[in-house]
Enzyme design. Structure first.
Site, PDB file in Angstrom:
ATOM      1  N   CYS A 110      12.677   4.377 -11.189  1.00  0.00           N
ATOM      2  CA  CYS A 110      11.307   4.265 -11.145  1.00  0.00           C
ATOM      3  C   CYS A 110      10.678   4.325 -12.424  1.00  0.00           C
ATOM      4  O   CYS A 110       9.850   3.655 -12.999  1.00  0.00           O
ATOM      5  CB  CYS A 110      10.688   4.892 -10.279  1.00  0.00           C
ATOM      6  SG  CYS A 110      10.755   6.796 -10.682  1.00  0.00           S
TER       7      CYS A 110
ATOM      8  N   ASP B 151      -7.318   9.010   2.441  1.00  0.00           N
ATOM      9  CA  ASP B 151      -7.203   8.360   1.000  1.00  0.00           C
ATOM     10  C   ASP B 151      -8.548   8.535   0.423  1.00  0.00           C
ATOM     11  O   ASP B 151      -8.627   8.859  -0.795  1.00  0.00           O
ATOM     12  CB  ASP B 151      -6.871   6.905   0.982  1.00  0.00           C
ATOM     13  CG  ASP B 151      -6.577   6.547  -0.407  1.00  0.00           C
ATOM     14  OD1 ASP B 151      -6.088   7.187  -1.395  1.00  0.00           O
ATOM     15  OD2 ASP B 151      -6.644   5.383  -0.731  1.00  0.00           O
TER      16      ASP B 151
ATOM     17  N   ASP C 206       4.283  -2.993  -7.713  1.00  0.00           N
ATOM     18  CA  ASP C 206       5.305  -2.350  -6.631  1.00  0.00           C
ATOM     19  C   ASP C 206       6.536  -1.771  -7.415  1.00  0.00           C
ATOM     20  O   ASP C 206       7.309  -1.278  -6.612  1.00  0.00           O
ATOM     21  CB  ASP C 206       5.397  -2.962  -5.244  1.00  0.00           C
ATOM     22  CG  ASP C 206       4.388  -3.427  -4.553  1.00  0.00           C
ATOM     23  OD1 ASP C 206       3.766  -2.298  -4.012  1.00  0.00           O
ATOM     24  OD2 ASP C 206       4.072  -4.520  -4.016  1.00  0.00           O
TER      25      ASP C 206
END
Length: 371
Positions: free
Chosen positions: A198, A138, A246
């Site tokens: 989403c 990351d 989330d």
């Protein structure tokens, strides 16, 4: 010497034994479209305060720009799928919602340690060859999601995160770069179809089009990366989200196939699932560090975290929390004090919410019916 055709299979077995849920192999190259998408985002200024996106763009766009000798990428995924509903705590107005990935230990530490073990295993199985390896989680200039798609782990969904047919949207990613020439897996096809859940779920409309995210509108960016005052236009949309968001991940239909993550150090701690806003608002610096020791939350510091908590209190509709933000409005940190003052005004002017009744006075679903 390990036969050339067996090393990939051995790596897969070892990776799974170490706790990785997905493993694949890709050539150390990316299509031009990956770098072009990043360049477009940066040129539009949508990276905001994430200056690291603009830095070393050439190295991000081409693994060989970071390490010229690299030949192959081993892409790893570890599931952190929650046990239950990831969005359950959004309904707790006086409790904070922390993103699923941050409810226990920092995944960087957990995954990097396992990657190092796997990298040593790769070296031990290389036989007479003398390969080199580098591990990343990351923080390096590595385009993890495009590489994971090329390695067959999943595809980048319309929310721009990786989606797996087996693990849904809940995968941490890590990579091992190596000078070994490993057999690549087939790139994964896009399986989003016509779904736009989403996109529709995003509280701040940060997904401006399919596969296009404007980070500076994203709640994860605003609550974690953004250091200044959160723009007022987004504050109500934050609700009780105090670290990350989330929503776009949780609504993905592919999550129905996901089993709860098996790494115990990533399982939610009870005190981080729905922490009381009152308790969080009273944390001093030492208390904050103790409460979030080992957690990703710790990295943003007490002042930025309490800025988020203050806004969540302002959205709570609970006048009992007014003294907490009135106290925080006198905090030495100007950004926190401003957020708390905003919250105090909001609590004073918002109608008091009765149980089972929304702000318009309409009974909510599940409210008691005296008849």
């Amino acid at each position: 010497m390990t036969p050339r055709t067996d090393i990939e299979a051995e790596i897969r077995v070892k990776a799974q034994a170490l706790g990785f849920d997905a493993v694949g192999f890709a050539r150390a190259e990316l299509p031009p479209s990956a770098g072009a998408r990043l360049a477009e985002l940066v040129s539009a200024g949508h990276h905001g305060e994430m200056g690291w996106m603009a830095e070393r763009m050439a190295q991000r766009a081409d693994p060989r720009g970071l390490w010229p000798e690299v030949r192959s990428v081993i892409s790893l995924g570890m599931s952190y799928a929650p046990e239950g509903d990831a969005l359950a705590t959004l309904g707790h107005k006086t409790a904070g919602n922390i993103s699923v990935y941050a409810r226990n230990r920092d995944y960087h530490d957990i995954i990097k340690g396992k990657l190092k073990h796997l990298a040593q295993f790769v070296l031990s199985r290389a036989g007479e060859r003398t390969p080199q390896v580098k591990v990343f989680v990351d923080t390096a200039p590595v385009m993890e999601k495009p590489l994971a798609q090329q390695a067959g782990l999943g595809w980048q969904g319309k929310h721009t995160n990786l989606v797996s047919r087996k693990h849904g949207s809940w995968l941490f990613l890590g990579e091992i770069y190596t000078t070994l020439d490993l057999s690549p897996d087939s790139s994964h096809d896009d399986r989003c179809g016509s779904c736009r859940r989403c996109i529709d779920a995003c509280p701040t409309e940060a997904i401006t089009a399919p596969y296009t995210l404007q980070p500076t509108r994203c709640i994860s960016y605003l609550t974690i990366e953004h250091k200044g005052p959160i723009p007022e236009e987004f504050r109500e949309a934050l609700g009780n989200r105090i670290y990350g968001c989330d929503d776009c991940l949780a609504v993905c239909p592919w999550n129905r196939f996901a089993q709860a993550g098996r790494e115990a150090k990533l399982a939610a701690r009870a005190d981080l699932e729905a922490p009381a806003l009152r308790d969080l608002s009273r944390l001093d610096d030492a208390g904050f560090r103790a409460r979030f020791a080992g957690s990703p939350v710790k990295r943003i510091g007490r002042d930025r975290f309490l800025r988020n908590v203050a806004i969540a209190i302002g959205n709570s509709g609970d006048p009992a929390l007014l003294p907490e933000v009135e106290r925080l409005a006198k905090d030495p940190d100007a950004i926190l004090a401003e957020a708390a003052a905003w919250a105090a005004v909001r609590l004073r002017t918002m109608p008091k919410l009765l149980p089972g009744v929304d702000e318009a006075g309409v009974p909510t679903l599940g409210s008691a019916n005296p008849e």
